[in-house]
Scaffold this active site. Structure first.
Site, mmCIF file in Angstrom:
data_model
loop_
_atom_site.group_PDB
_atom_site.id
_atom_site.type_symbol
_atom_site.label_atom_id
_atom_site.label_comp_id
_atom_site.label_asym_id
_atom_site.label_seq_id
_atom_site.Cartn_x
_atom_site.Cartn_y
_atom_site.Cartn_z
ATOM 1 N N LYS A 94 0.841 -1.204 0.000
ATOM 2 C CA LYS A 94 0.000 0.000 0.000
ATOM 3 C C LYS A 94 0.874 1.251 0.000
ATOM 4 O O LYS A 94 1.882 1.306 0.723
ATOM 5 C CB LYS A 94 -0.906 -0.031 1.244
ATOM 6 C CG LYS A 94 -1.971 1.060 1.299
ATOM 7 C CD LYS A 94 -2.842 0.897 2.553
ATOM 8 C CE LYS A 94 -3.943 1.924 2.659
ATOM 9 N NZ LYS A 94 -4.757 1.752 3.884
ATOM 10 N N SER A 128 -9.977 -0.728 7.225
ATOM 11 C CA SER A 128 -9.392 -0.526 5.898
ATOM 12 C C SER A 128 -8.679 -1.741 5.304
ATOM 13 O O SER A 128 -8.284 -1.697 4.139
ATOM 14 C CB SER A 128 -8.418 0.655 5.917
ATOM 15 O OG SER A 128 -9.127 1.862 5.963
ATOM 16 N N SER A 155 -9.846 1.638 3.059
ATOM 17 C CA SER A 155 -8.990 2.444 2.215
ATOM 18 C C SER A 155 -7.952 1.649 1.425
ATOM 19 O O SER A 155 -7.403 2.154 0.455
ATOM 20 C CB SER A 155 -8.263 3.482 3.063
ATOM 21 O OG SER A 155 -7.350 2.859 3.964
#
Lengths: 486, 99
Positions: free
Chosen positions: A79, A178, A154
């Site tokens: 990420k 997330s 997210s």
């Protein structure tokens, strides 16, 4: 079957047996990225030459007979909120558009030490604030099961690339759901470890008392493998806990005898989609067939967890994001202004709408005259939420329920209504407030073919048992082996 | 709980966020809705409950103050929006042009 269809554990074994080189594995995943990326847009950066160079290094070490780490030659997507030395790290924000970290996050160091190959950086909601990845300032990531729908957020890019078989495993971060929420919506396994299990050094902070890094994988064994590789104490994060990391993969196939599953009524109330409820109830039945006992538990304060979360998280964010002032790195306005004006213009230009909203809420609830009514009140409720879990775990080994109230929604469906978006985290935030570990595993599909996730929540530092419990279900179902049409 | 436009403007100033007028108006509407939602916490009796700021019972963590390598100046300055020699260049902190 392409190499890109194999799991991380299979790839490790295959390479150790001489069945494939790291270079061949890397090429297979780079081809998968090229193939699916025009539809998914999961990655914000992939440097093919660098991926090949890392793979060649692993192959050279193997040829020279040097010892190799437990992720040798396994591509891992990361990420874009985790710092990678010499590789642009944007948090999917315009304010960090040109930021190239001078150091690696602890987890990235760990991946390199285990001879993993870093495949690329994945798209996310800006600064990890969001539940759909639509808040990325860079691009829109799509759900591999239906490209008109969001992948969740997210960590949407990290979930989509594993579901879309562009990467065998990936790392995400979970502040209020997330990892678990996009894992559920993309039909993969996602794990939020106990607070303190994984060092946050080099993770761009959103809400420091809630943030935790964890794995995405297609099955429980791979998630266990990636977590055992990145977990552990690091003196650069004083909240990382100094206790041994179990070798989760060694015990993951051992069922838990006399398993007691806590089923909180608060997770099956209003707002839960009937198809999701049916799939989750069927999963609980499956556990009963395997000898588990279902125990009614109550988490009476969980209906208040979301409200407490949307005070605590923005409060911490407003403080953490004060560092983005255009002085040392990141975007600085081109407009002429004094010092304060330069801060304000740089931040006004650089942050997206949701980030600005959260900074505003956080600033307001911490401001003089409102702090006790909002922030301190929320911290008291946080204590009550944690106490609920402490009491529930006296009566059960694990708490189970749906990960999300609905399956993946359409792109644009909730982007103009922040509050509606926040409600997609309703079952996931209490885990972060309490600091306990949680995970989502695939447990079915809607009639329309969208994945559904089962959430498991365990007492602090009980990841080992949580993985075994998850594997009990996975070993008798095949949801995790299905692949999207993308 | 609804916020006035002036309150929103004041919070934006505290947060060092320069927002356009129509953004302020939109923010006024959205923040009020969010504050209405979180106001449900007021229904809970939390008398005598100790606030929980952190999930772990951590206290201060100390280490020895040892010399260790730090980031070289050039690396530290590599991301600087503006640089002057070995320093970050920033707008004047004190106004030296006035009286």
């Amino acid at each position: 079957m392409s190499l890109a269809d194999k799991t991380a554990a299979e790839l490790v074994a295959l390479q150790a047996a001489g069945g494939a080189s790291a270079a061949e594995v890397a090429d297979a995943f780079l081809a998968a990225v090229r193939d699916r990326e025009p539809k998914l847009r999961a990655f914000v950066s992939v440097d093919e030459a660098e991926v090949k160079r890392q793979a060649a290094t692993v192959d050279a070490k193997r040829r020279a007979g040097q010892p190799l780490g437990r992720l040798a030659g396994v591509p891992v997507a990361v990420k874009d909120v985790l710092c990678t030395r010499g590789v642009r790290t944007t948090c999917s924000s315009k304010i960090l558009d040109n930021f190239v970290p001078p150091y690696d996050a602890h987890v990235v160091e760990r991946l390199k030490a285990e001879d993993a190959v870093i495949l690329g950086k994945t798209n996310m909601d800006e600064f990890a604030m969001g539940s759909s990845t639509e808040n990325s300032a860079l691009q829109t990531t799509r759900n591999p099961w239906d490209t008109d729908r969001i992948p969740g957020g997210s960590s949407g890019g990290s979930a989509a690339c594993v579901a879309g078989r562009q990467a065998p495993v990936s790392l995400g971060t979970d502040t209020g759901g997330s990892i678990r929420q996009p894992a559920a919506l993309c039909g993969v396994v996602g794990v939020k470890p106990t607070y303190g299990r994984v060092s946050r050094y080099g993770l761009v902070a959103f809400a420091s008392s809630l943030d935790q890094i964890g794995p995405f994988a297609r099955d429980v064994t791979d998630a266990a493998l990636l977590l055992e590789a990145v977990a552990g104490h690091d003196r650069r994060d004083s909240t990382s806990v100094d206790r041994p990391v179990p070798v989760y993969t060694r015990t993951v196939n051992d069922p838990v005898a006399g398993l007691r599953i806590g089923v909180p009524k608060e997770f099956f109330g209003e707002g839960l989609d009937p198809e999701v409820e049916t799939a989750v109830r069927a999963a609980l039945k499956e556990y009963e067939k395997r000898g588990a006992t279902l125990v009614d538990v109550s988490l009476p304060h969980s209906p208040y967890a979301l409200a407490a979360y949307y005070i605590v998280a923005p409060a911490e964010a407003s403080s953490n994001l004060a560092r983005f002032d255009g002085m040392h790195y990141g975007h600085r306005t081109k407009q002429k202004a004094d010092l304060i004006g330069t801060y304000s213009k740089s931040r006004g230009e650089g942050f997206g709408k949701e980030v600005q909203r959260r900074i505003m809420i956080g600033t307001y609830v911490l401001s003089s005259g409102y702090k006790d009514a909002y922030y301190v009140k929320a911290l008291k409720v946080r204590r009550l939420v944690k106490k609920d879990y402490d009491e529930a775990f006296e009566r059960c080994d694990v708490v189970m329920g749906p990960t999300t109230p609905t399956a993946a929604f359409r792109i644009g469906e909730k982007s103009d209504d922040p509050l509606a978006m926040y409600l997609s985290d309703v079952y996931t935030v209490s885990c972060n407030l309490a600091g306990i570990p949680g995970m989502s595993i695939p447990c079915g599909f809607t009639a329309g073919g969208l994945p559904i996730g089962l959430q498991l929540l365990a007492p602090p530092f009980e990841e080992e048992k949580m993985f075994r419990i998850a594997r009990m279900y996975e070993s008798v179902t095949d949801w995790h082996t299905r692949r999207p049409g993308v | 709980m609804s916020l006035t436009l002036d309150q929103v403007r004041k919070v934006a100033q505290l947060a060092r966020l320069e927002l356009a007028e129509d953004d302020l108006a939109r923010m006024q509407h959205q923040l009020s809705a969010i504050l209405d939602y979180v106001a449900q916490l007021q229904q809970l009796d939390t008398e005598g409950v100790e606030p929980l700021a952190h999930p772990l019972p951590v206290q201060n963590v100390f280490r020895d103050d040892e010399l260790a390598p730090s980031l070289p100046v050039d690396e530290a300055l590599k991301n600087a929006p503006a640089r002057s020699g070995d320093y970050f260049a920033v707008p004047a902190v004190f106004d030296t042009t006035g009286e």
